[in-house]
Each structure stands twice: as structure tokens, then as C-alpha cells.
Design a protein around this motif. Structure first.
Motif, PDB file in Angstrom:
ATOM      1  N   PHE A 187       0.829  -1.207   0.000  1.00 58.19           N
ATOM      2  CA  PHE A 187       0.000   0.000   0.000  1.00 58.19           C
ATOM      3  C   PHE A 187       0.864   1.258   0.000  1.00 58.19           C
ATOM      4  CE2 PHE A 187      -2.106   3.379   2.481  1.00 58.19           C
ATOM      5  CZ  PHE A 187      -3.125   3.685   1.581  1.00 58.19           C
ATOM      6  N   LYS A 188       1.933   1.261   0.785  1.00 58.87           N
ATOM      7  CA  LYS A 188       2.831   2.423   0.816  1.00 58.87           C
ATOM      8  C   LYS A 188       3.440   2.671  -0.568  1.00 58.87           C
ATOM      9  CE  LYS A 188       4.126   1.729   5.669  1.00 58.87           C
ATOM     10  NZ  LYS A 188       5.241   1.372   6.595  1.00 58.87           N
ATOM     11  N   LEU A 189       3.860   1.584  -1.229  1.00 55.73           N
ATOM     12  CA  LEU A 189       4.443   1.719  -2.562  1.00 55.73           C
ATOM     13  C   LEU A 189       3.397   2.202  -3.567  1.00 55.73           C
ATOM     14  CD1 LEU A 189       7.039   1.332  -4.222  1.00 55.73           C
ATOM     15  CD2 LEU A 189       6.296  -1.026  -4.671  1.00 55.73           C
ATOM     16  N   LEU A 190       2.152   1.731  -3.397  1.00 55.23           N
ATOM     17  CA  LEU A 190       1.080   2.140  -4.298  1.00 55.23           C
ATOM     18  C   LEU A 190       0.785   3.632  -4.155  1.00 55.23           C
ATOM     19  CD1 LEU A 190      -1.034   1.225  -6.387  1.00 55.23           C
ATOM     20  CD2 LEU A 190      -2.599   0.799  -4.482  1.00 55.23           C
ATOM     21  N   GLU A 191       0.783   4.128  -2.937  1.00 52.26           N
ATOM     22  CA  GLU A 191       0.602   5.572  -2.736  1.00 52.26           C
ATOM     23  C   GLU A 191       1.668   6.360  -3.489  1.00 52.26           C
ATOM     24  OE1 GLU A 191      -1.425   7.377   1.051  1.00 52.26           O
ATOM     25  OE2 GLU A 191       0.219   6.056   1.683  1.00 52.26           O
ATOM     26  N   GLN A 192       2.901   5.882  -3.417  1.00 53.71           N
ATOM     27  CA  GLN A 192       3.988   6.544  -4.142  1.00 53.71           C
ATOM     28  C   GLN A 192       3.747   6.490  -5.650  1.00 53.71           C
ATOM     29  OE1 GLN A 192       7.765   4.854  -2.929  1.00 53.71           O
ATOM     30  NE2 GLN A 192       7.142   4.820  -0.780  1.00 53.71           N
ATOM     31  N   ALA A 193       3.233   5.352  -6.113  1.00 51.03           N
ATOM     32  CA  ALA A 193       2.981   5.192  -7.547  1.00 51.03           C
ATOM     33  C   ALA A 193       1.930   6.190  -8.035  1.00 51.03           C
ATOM     34  CB  ALA A 193       2.544   3.764  -7.855  1.00 51.03           C
ATOM     35  N   PHE A 194       0.878   6.400  -7.252  1.00 52.78           N
ATOM     36  CA  PHE A 194      -0.143   7.372  -7.647  1.00 52.78           C
ATOM     37  C   PHE A 194       0.435   8.785  -7.696  1.00 52.78           C
ATOM     38  CE2 PHE A 194      -3.483   4.181  -6.600  1.00 52.78           C
ATOM     39  CZ  PHE A 194      -4.235   4.318  -7.754  1.00 52.78           C
ATOM     40  N   ALA A 195       1.314   9.102  -6.732  1.00 51.17           N
ATOM     41  CA  ALA A 195       1.946  10.420  -6.738  1.00 51.17           C
ATOM     42  C   ALA A 195       2.834  10.589  -7.971  1.00 51.17           C
ATOM     43  CB  ALA A 195       2.759  10.613  -5.457  1.00 51.17           C
ATOM     44  N   THR A 196       3.581   9.532  -8.326  1.00 46.14           N
ATOM     45  CA  THR A 196       4.446   9.589  -9.507  1.00 46.14           C
ATOM     46  C   THR A 196       3.616   9.693 -10.786  1.00 46.14           C
ATOM     47  OG1 THR A 196       6.111   8.257  -8.368  1.00 46.14           O
ATOM     48  CG2 THR A 196       6.272   8.392 -10.762  1.00 46.14           C
ATOM     49  N   ALA A 197       2.511   8.967 -10.837  1.00 44.30           N
ATOM     50  CA  ALA A 197       1.644   9.021 -12.020  1.00 44.30           C
ATOM     51  C   ALA A 197       1.146  10.442 -12.258  1.00 44.30           C
ATOM     52  CB  ALA A 197       0.467   8.061 -11.853  1.00 44.30           C
ATOM     53  N   GLU A 198       0.792  11.135 -11.188  1.00 51.01           N
ATOM     54  CA  GLU A 198       0.340  12.522 -11.331  1.00 51.01           C
ATOM     55  C   GLU A 198       1.473  13.408 -11.834  1.00 51.01           C
ATOM     56  OE1 GLU A 198      -1.864  16.061  -8.777  1.00 51.01           O
ATOM     57  OE2 GLU A 198      -1.171  14.252  -7.765  1.00 51.01           O
ATOM     58  N   THR A 199       2.662  13.211 -11.268  1.00 53.45           N
ATOM     59  CA  THR A 199       3.815  14.016 -11.687  1.00 53.45           C
ATOM     60  C   THR A 199       4.146  13.783 -13.153  1.00 53.45           C
ATOM     61  OG1 THR A 199       4.746  13.963  -9.453  1.00 53.45           O
ATOM     62  CG2 THR A 199       6.257  14.458 -11.259  1.00 53.45           C
ATOM     63  N   ASN A 200       4.084  12.517 -13.593  1.00 54.37           N
ATOM     64  CA  ASN A 200       4.470  12.162 -14.962  1.00 54.37           C
ATOM     65  C   ASN A 200       3.326  12.297 -15.961  1.00 54.37           C
ATOM     66  OD1 ASN A 200       7.024  11.634 -14.075  1.00 54.37           O
ATOM     67  ND2 ASN A 200       6.819   9.405 -14.059  1.00 54.37           N
ATOM     68  N   GLY A 201       2.149  12.659 -15.485  1.00 56.34           N
ATOM     69  CA  GLY A 201       1.025  12.869 -16.393  1.00 56.34           C
ATOM     70  C   GLY A 201       0.500  11.601 -17.026  1.00 56.34           C
ATOM     71  N   VAL A 202       0.551  10.480 -16.291  1.00 55.30           N
ATOM     72  CA  VAL A 202       0.021   9.220 -16.810  1.00 55.30           C
ATOM     73  C   VAL A 202      -1.135   8.752 -15.932  1.00 55.30           C
ATOM     74  CG1 VAL A 202       2.177   8.524 -17.893  1.00 55.30           C
ATOM     75  CG2 VAL A 202       1.742   7.863 -15.527  1.00 55.30           C
ATOM     76  N   LEU A 203      -1.953   7.854 -16.471  1.00 49.80           N
ATOM     77  CA  LEU A 203      -3.157   7.401 -15.785  1.00 49.80           C
ATOM     78  C   LEU A 203      -2.971   5.994 -15.242  1.00 49.80           C
ATOM     79  CD1 LEU A 203      -6.034   8.708 -18.065  1.00 49.80           C
ATOM     80  CD2 LEU A 203      -4.623   9.921 -16.412  1.00 49.80           C
ATOM     81  N   LEU A 204      -3.072   5.851 -13.933  1.00 50.25           N
ATOM     82  CA  LEU A 204      -3.016   4.570 -13.235  1.00 50.25           C
ATOM     83  C   LEU A 204      -4.430   4.237 -12.798  1.00 50.25           C
ATOM     84  CD1 LEU A 204      -1.768   2.204 -11.687  1.00 50.25           C
ATOM     85  CD2 LEU A 204      -1.019   3.836  -9.925  1.00 50.25           C
ATOM     86  N   TYR A 205      -4.937   3.084 -13.239  1.00 56.89           N
ATOM     87  CA  TYR A 205      -6.367   2.783 -13.059  1.00 56.89           C
ATOM     88  C   TYR A 205      -6.550   1.287 -12.874  1.00 56.89           C
ATOM     89  CZ  TYR A 205     -11.390   3.612 -13.897  1.00 56.89           C
ATOM     90  OH  TYR A 205     -12.748   3.741 -13.788  1.00 56.89           O
ATOM     91  N   ASP A 206      -7.455   0.910 -11.954  1.00 57.29           N
ATOM     92  CA  ASP A 206      -7.728  -0.516 -11.778  1.00 57.29           C
ATOM     93  C   ASP A 206      -9.038  -0.905 -12.460  1.00 57.29           C
ATOM     94  OD1 ASP A 206      -9.403   0.675  -9.935  1.00 57.29           O
ATOM     95  OD2 ASP A 206      -8.823  -0.601  -8.250  1.00 57.29           O
TER      96      ASP A 206
END
Length: 708
Positions: free
Chosen positions: A397-416
Motif C-alpha cells: 500500500f505504501k508503494l502504491l501511494e507513491q505510484a499514484f503520486a508519480t503518475a500525477e507528476t508524470n502525467g500518466v493514468l493509473l487505473y484498476d
């Protein structure tokens, strides 16, 4: 007719050469000014596209779009002036490709099309005493693809056509190669030796038409261009070559009569960014260990390229995935045409990140590695479309939170992939819950009597697309698959938020409180394990978990109670090995309101078919509910024709026609299409990301509590 047909083919071939050259030009490496430029933007003009790098100014891109529109629709009434030319442009796939400068380096896919640079695209150029290069480059594309394609016998760029004869007059003879010296009476003396006969033809059209339109007639311009072109005004071209002037002003061809100025009035263009700018979404499938990866590809999608790159370790899992894709490609009705490009090797993740063959990574497989895959992909600037669950423990979960933050920074869409939002029972339940006249206000409930209850029963052995499911051997290892509390519960939590909150964001740190959680195992024999995995025995990583009878206790079952903005929610998931004959996976869902309870039941009484019911809340008026339901039904029927309310002893049943009851596998197409819409707009709704994060906080926190 034969001559015309030959000329048409030649014109199309030359058009292809132009675009191939443009593509090669885009690939030149001249020590440019950016090593990270990518084609991330696009504008559509009458079905044609202008692609641009991230370094190209939005103002320059929109200016180019307006210039293109004005060349096609010169009277600016919103309709192309010449349908034949428009048809040829579309069939010839006319396009413009914009970079910042000629020397700019680019990475990733390069679209095909006529090149145009940001630095030569100059809005309001005349007022600044400069020439707008977009007037030239865009006209090249329109003439080479449109005019030559629509009228090959007139504007084909081969010897003998009317435009080529005009070119020969302007150059003082027919020169298939650039001569050392042009005749003294020539007025078109372009001396670039890399520009062959068809290229010279294209340049001539540009000079002649823009001179008629006045683009070359301003102080100092003749001095700039006379080494190449001398007839820079309308009067000069009319007197210098009256035959060509008559051709370019022939009303049958509907040439532009007004010089484009980049201020097109009939429409305001918008820029599409991200995956949509590339024209096609390109799937990359990463280690497809679960059959859901294949179900994403059970259908074709207009916006998705048919070539799919697959990266995985060698083994039976990737082969099972490929077999399913092959079955979709070869089925008798509506076969797909996926073209799988497969790489197998231990370095599959590194290979995928290095090659960047697609712009959307589809992930469905071993849950132990999934969060690592997600983070690696978004770090690399790739969109991710991921099967649930995205993580299976607190560290994940901690890593996933980081991934969502990175996705916003990089302008990409992370979606389940939340397929159950497209279940008609869930849709209608949501619509009734949000109807205040029918449902009233959502109750708060208590731990002993929650306001929302969802219970699911699933089965390890079942059929998918008519084929007995084959689960990976690691599926029954909770360290790799995760326990039941963090798997199917993702769907249940998602439906609770989606139904109750009407697309409002959740802050898990403020809005979620975990009350209770427990877990228990399903006992799995060796014979059952063999039936569902095809493996003759438990693997070594499971043998240490067997009980004294050689049976595997698999912690697939769980229950949790939590509050969401003060509302008590109870979720329970049970896994049995195989459903009884005539039954299958089941779903029970209850939402308690101040006026009514809205319930999905799927038991023996319903012949294991999910059905929707509405009953009065304790103390509520059944007559008032009946009137509200009748009114609500009329609105629902407008969207879902055929819905009927059937009165029972103490409630009403919503009878739903079969045409609205698409199955679980069909839901994958629906959720994929929704994701593609988000990609086209380059953003998710503002509530989606916080609610995904809250969802995985709930699952992992419940697991931690149950394991204590």
C-alpha cells in the motif's frame, strides 16, 4: 481512363514517398536541443491530424490547425470547400508533424506526415515583417495528398500533367534533376539538389498559389526569395504565366482565394494530449498470469492498435494467455485480430521498460509482484491499466501511494479494472439509492446492524469463455496471490463508494475507520488442487503449509466492518471449491435508507440469478414508496427499456430484460472503453484516485487487523 488511372496510382505513390521522407526527416539526429522530446499532443482538423512534441508550443500547434482548416475551408463556413480534395486527404492519411526545431531529438514513436517546426511557425508574421512557414509546409501536404490525389491527371507530380507542364515552363525546361544553371528566362530556380522532380513540383505549387494570395508581397520579401522565385505578386504570376494562373483560379477546383491568417472562425480547435495524441493506444501486456489479462482483449477497440507487445517469463502462464487470445482470433463470430509480439526471458520487466513498445501497460497476474510492476511503469512515464488488487499488504500500500503520486507528476493514468460498475444490477441499485424520493437518506447503521452489507461467494473451479479455468500454481499461495480480504473485496469496497457517494472523493485518513476484521481458510485437497491447476501435486512452496491430512488451509475468506464518513459497512467474501450444479458465483448487496432498502439477492429462491428488490424501511409507508417507485421507473425505462416492477408480499422486484444483463466477461470491454475515454481526455475524474487509494487502505488495514 487508363492514363488517368496510372497517373492516380503514381500520385498516390509519390504521396507515400513524401510521407516516408517526412518520417525519415523526423529521425535525423543533428545534435538538437532536447533529448526528451516526445510526440504527446495532437489536434484533429476535419479528420486530419497535426501531431506535436511536448516541446512544441500549444499556440503554435493551434495556429497550424487554423491554417490547415483555412486551406481546406477557405470560406470558413465549417464545410470543406472541395469534397473530392477532402476525400483524397483522408484516404491518403494527410498529416502534419511538428517539432520545436529541425535538430530536436525525439524518443518514442514518430508519426508519419509533413514536417513543420515550431520555430518557423509564426502567428501574425506579416505584422512582424516575417514569413509564416506554416503557410508553406501545410500547403505542401494539402497539395501533395489532396490535389494530386483528387485530380491526378491535373496535379499529379509526374511529367505530363498540367501542373508539371507549368513547372517545366517556370524552370525553362523539363529537368528531372536540378541543373547546374537554369535558363535566364526561368522564374523558378530552386537549386536544392536533394529536391527531385516531384519535390520541385510541390515547391512550385507553393510559390505560385501563395503569390496569387499575396503571401510573398510585402516589403523586403522579393529580395529574400528572388534567388529561387521571381513572380512574387498576383500581377506578376498572371502576366508571367497566364495558363498556370487560369489553372490556379479555375473555380471547378475551388482553390483558396484568401490567404490563411491562422484565425479560423468556424470552429475552435482543442489539443488532445497523452496517449490520444499518438492516434492509437498501444497495449503492452506484462507477465499475464491471470485470465483477466486475456479478457481485456476479448474485443477489439477502435482506438487501440492491433499489435500487442507481451513481456513475460517463459512458462505455462504466458502460453495460457496466448491460447486464449488465439481462441478469440479464431472464433466463428466476431473474431478479433490481435497480433501478439512476445518476448520471454528473466529480464522481461527490464526489456519492457527499455523498449517502451506501448503506451498502456496491462497488468494481470502474480499479485506479489504487481505493485512493483505498477511503480516501475509509472516511473517510466507509462499509463497502467491494472487488474485488482493493486497491492496485497501494508508495504504494498505504501508503494502504491507513491505510484499514484508519480503518475500525477508524470502525467500518466493509473487505473484498476472495476468491472462490476457495469453490472446492470449494480447500476440500477445505485440509481435507486441516489433517488431521494425512493431511498431517502443513507442510514448510519451500527457494528451489529450495518447500513451497507455486501457478501460474495466465489468458486475456485469454473468455466471462462467455455473453457475450464486453469489457475496458476502460485494462486493458492497467499504470499503471492494475497488473502481473500485483499482480493475480491476490492470490488465490494469500490461498489460501496461508487453507489453511496455519487462520485465524491474519500480521504482515507479522515473518512475511514476499521472496526472489525476476521479471516478463515478454505480447505483444499490435493485432488482439488490438481483439477484447477493441472499440477499433479502441491509445489514445494505450499507443502510446508499443509495440515496433518495433507490438506491446504487457504485463507481465501474474510469479513470486515468499517465506517465510511460515519456509515457502517460490512463486507464478507467466501470461496468454495466448486459451485453446485445449476449455480455459480453469488452476490448479496443491501443498502439501508430512511425510506427504503435496496437489495440484490442471488440465492436458491432466485435460481442463483441476481435480482433486484426494493422494500420499505422499518416504519416507512409502503404506499408512498409505491408512488415514488412508479415515478422512478419511468425515468429508468427511458435508459433501460423493458424494466418492470413486480409487487411481492412486502417488497417490489425490478424485472430486468435479458438484453441488459451482459455477463462478467463482457464487462471487461465496458471498463476498457471507459479507461480509453479517460486516456483521450488525459485525466481521471478527480474522485477516482483518492477513492482507489482509500480502497486499498481498507483492504490492507483489514488484513492487518485480522492477522493480529
Amino acid at each position: 481512363m487508363v492514363r488517368n488511372a496510372v497517373l492516380f496510382v503514381l500520385a498516390l505513390c509519390l504521396s507515400t514517398v513524401l510521407f516516408s521522407c517526412a518520417e525519415k526527416e523526423e529521425g535525423k539526429m543533428k545534435g538538437g536541443d532536447s533529448d526528451t522530446a516526445r510526440f504527446t499532443k495532437k489536434v484533429e482538423v476535419f479528420g486530419l491530424h497535426i501531431y506535436a512534441t511536448n516541446t512544441t508550443g500549444d499556440d503554435k500547434l493551434l495556429h497550424a490547425a487554423n491554417i490547415l482548416a483555412e486551406y481546406i475551408d477557405n470560406d470558413e463556413d465549417g464545410i470543406p470547400d472541395n469534397p473530392k480534395i477532402m476525400k483524397a486527404l483522408l484516404e491518403g492519411k494527410g498529416a502534419i508533424v511538428m517539432r520545436k526545431t529541425e535538430g530536436e531529438r525525439t524518443t518514442g514513436p514518430r508519426p508519419r506526415g509533413q514536417g513543420l517546426y515550431d520555430e518557423e511557425t509564426i502567428p501574425n508574421a506579416r505584422a512582424r515583417g516575417r514569413f509564416d512557414g506554416s503557410l508553406e509546409e501545410i500547403l505542401h501536404m494539402v497539395s501533395d495528398v489532396g490535389w494530386a490525389g483528387a485530380y491526378p491527371e491535373v496535379f499529379g507530380r509526374v511529367p505530363g500533367t498540367e501542373i508539371s507542364n507549368a513547372l517545366d515552363r517556370a524552370r525553362g525546361g523539363r529537368f528531372m534533376e536540378v541543373p547546374e544553371h537554369y535558363p535566364e528566362d526561368a522564374w523558378f530556380t530552386y537549386d536544392d539538389t536533394t529536391c527531385d522532380y516531384d519535390c520541385q513540383n510541390s515547391e512550385y505549387i507553393y510559390w505560385f498559389l501563395t503569390s496569387i494570395l499575396g503571401a510573398q508581397d510585402y516589403p523586403g520579401r522579393l529580395e529574400q526569395i528572388q534567388r529561387e522565385w521571381r513572380l512574387n505578386t498576383r500581377k506578376k504570376v498572371q502576366e508571367g504565366d497566364p495558363a498556370a494562373y487560369a489553372l490556379f483560379t479555375d473555380p471547378n477546383y475551388k482553390f483558396p482565394t484568401v490567404l490563411p491568417d491562422g484565425k479560423y472562425k468556424a470552429k475552435t480547435f482543442t489539443i488532445q494530449k497523452g496517449a490520444a495524441a499518438d492516434g492509437k493506444v498501444k497495449f503492452t501486456v506484462l507477465n499475464p498470469g491471470h485470465y483477466h489479462a486475456a479478457l481485456v482483449q476479448k474485443s477489439m477497440y477502435e482506438k487501440v492498435a492491433p499489435i500487442v507487445h507481451v513481456y513475460a517469463p517463459a512458462g505455462p502462464e504466458v502460453q495460457e494467455y496466448l491460447k486464449r487470445i488465439q481462441s478469440f482470433n479464431t472464433r466463428p463470430e466476431n473474431p478479433t485480430n490481435w497480433q501478439e509480439k512476445v518476448y520471454t526471458g528473466d529480464d522481461y520487466l527490464e526489456k519492457m521498460l527499455a523498449e517502451r513498445s506501448g503506451n498502456v501497460v496491462v497488468i494481470s497476474g502474480n499479485n506479489q509482484k504487481k505493485t512493483e510492476y505498477i511503480k516501475s511503469a509509472v516511473d517510466a512515464g507509462l499509463n497502467v491499466f491494472c487488474d485488482k488488487p493493486m497491492c496485497i499488504d501494508g508495504e504494498g500500500f505504501k508503494l502504491l501511494e507513491q505510484a499514484f503520486a508519480t503518475a500525477e507528476t508524470n502525467g500518466v493514468l493509473l487505473y484498476d479494472i472495476m468491472t462490476e460498475r457495469f453490472n446492470i444490477l449494480c447500476i440500477l441499485q445505485k440509481m435507486l439509492v441516489l433517488n431521494k424520493d425512493v431511498f431517502g437518506e443513507l442510514e448510519k447503521g451500527s457494528v451489529d446492524e450495518p447500513a451497507v452489507v455486501k457478501e460474495n461467494v466465489h468458486h475456485f473451479f469454473k468455466y471462462v469463455s467455455g473453457i475450464p479455468i486453469k489457475r496458476p500454481t502460485w494462486y493458492f499461495d497467499t504470499a503471492q496471490q494475497g488473502e481473500g480480504l485483499v482480493d475480491v473485496t476490492t470490488h465490494l469496497i469500490d461498489l460501496v463508494m461508487w453507489t453511496c457517494l455519487a462520485e465524491k472523493p474519500i480521504d482515507y485518513q479522515k473518512d475511514i475507520v476499521m472496526k472489525k476484521a476476521k479471516r478463515w481458510p478454505t480447505m483444499l485437497t490435493r485432488q482439488q488442487y490438481e483439477k484447477v491447476t493441472r499440477a499433479p501435486d502441491f509445489p514445494d512452496f505450499l507443502k510446508g503449509k499443509l495440515n496433518n491430512e495433507g490438506v491446504l488451509p487457504y485463507y481465501a475468506n474474510g469479513e470486515m466492518i468499517y465506517t465510511m464518513k460515519g456509515v457502517h459497512v460490512r463486507l464478507a467474501v467466501t470461496w468454495n471449491f466448486q459451485a453446485p450444479q445449476g449455480s455459480g458465483d453469488t452476490h448479496h448487496s443491501l443498502f439501508r435508507g430512511s425510506k427504503a432498502n435496496v437489495i440484490i439477492r442471488q440465492g436458491k429462491e432466485q435460481n442463483y440469478r441476481p435480482e433486484l428488490y426494493v422494500e420499505p424501511a422499518p416504519g416507512a409507508s409502503a404506499e408512498e414508496l409505491a408512488a415514488s417507485l412508479k415515478k422512478a421507473l419511468a425515468g429508468l425505462q427511458s435508459k433501460y427499456p423493458g424494466l418492470v416492477l413486480k409487487r411481492q408480499a412486502n417488497c417490489w422486484q425490478m424485472l430486468i430484460p435479458d438484453e441488459h444483463r451482459i455477463g462478467h466477461e463482457a464487462h471487461f470491454r465496458k471498463v476498457t472503453e471507459k479507461y480509453l475515454q479517460y486516456l483521450a481526455g488525459e485525466e481521471l475524474p478527480e474522485w477516482e484516485v483518492p477513492n482507489m487509494i482509500a480502497k486499498y487502505y481498507i483492504t490492507t488495514r483489514a488484513l492487518q487487523l485480522a492477522q493480529q
